[in-house]
Design an enzyme around this catalytic site. Sequence first.
Site, PDB file in Angstrom:
ATOM      1  N   ALA A  10      -0.793   5.339   1.184  1.00  0.00           N
ATOM      2  CA  ALA A  10      -1.718   5.408   0.102  1.00  0.00           C
ATOM      3  C   ALA A  10      -1.379   6.848  -0.443  1.00  0.00           C
ATOM      4  O   ALA A  10      -1.787   7.999   0.303  1.00  0.00           O
ATOM      5  CB  ALA A  10      -3.119   5.527   0.558  1.00  0.00           C
ATOM      6  N   LYS A  56      -0.391  -2.259   5.313  1.00  0.00           N
ATOM      7  CA  LYS A  56      -0.851  -1.634   4.287  1.00  0.00           C
ATOM      8  C   LYS A  56      -1.966  -1.006   5.313  1.00  0.00           C
ATOM      9  O   LYS A  56      -3.139  -1.552   5.588  1.00  0.00           O
ATOM     10  CB  LYS A  56      -1.585  -2.059   3.233  1.00  0.00           C
ATOM     11  CG  LYS A  56      -2.384  -1.231   2.101  1.00  0.00           C
ATOM     12  CD  LYS A  56      -1.483  -0.372   1.191  1.00  0.00           C
ATOM     13  CE  LYS A  56      -2.148   0.510   0.165  1.00  0.00           C
ATOM     14  NZ  LYS A  56      -1.158   1.268  -0.466  1.00  0.00           N
TER      15      LYS A  56
END
Length: 238
Positions: A111, A37
Amino acid sequence: MPVLVITGTGTEVGKTVVTAAVATAALAAGRSVAVLKPAQTGVGPSERGDADEVARLAGPVTTAELARYPEPLAPGTAARRAGMAPVRPGDVAEAAAKLATEHDLVLVEGAGGLLVRFDAVGGTLADAAQLLGAPVLVVAPAGLGTLNSTELTARELRARGVELAGVVIGSWPESPDLASRCNVTDLPVVSDAPLLGAIPSGVGGVDPGAFRAAARGWVAPRLDGVWDAEAFRAGVAS
């Protein structure tokens, strides 16, 4: 496919659950998996992030974050407001490439959408995918409005010469409406890419054991699953 970049057509479309399903299927196929991430926003230092949620659902995966920002904003904006260093596409590519030397599959979960900015100069997940030469999996919602955002995402990827691996419906409703049923046919047309799965709505909240037992049935063989697009389409149309 040592690195797969996972993006959405927007926020809250099911990227993390899709990432968990892909990770689960890969683990079941005997592959080692890492989940990266690049920028986690909207969580505190001790809170669970998206990569942690993937590990909770999927099981033994390596997790990594490059930065964490407290406000739930685009990474570039969140970094600026927090007075913190931004993540740059080169950082993402470097981290993913390193993980790929140690794992069979690296999943890079973005994101929001493809062009959400990481930094003040406009670096995006699309730039990181270009640097990596990695395919991108697009997570799209099922219902009305999804065709436009999915086609725009697909066009941007192709304009950059980035491979679009396919589309996964991030949250398939228990009682799909007319638009959702039609979109099963139309999403592959507007994206010019295969439909590679449909994740049932709400499965992110089930017991991890139940999630792992069912996940291969939600994604297609290209993603190490057994989901059949034609059978799904026929079932929706009936």
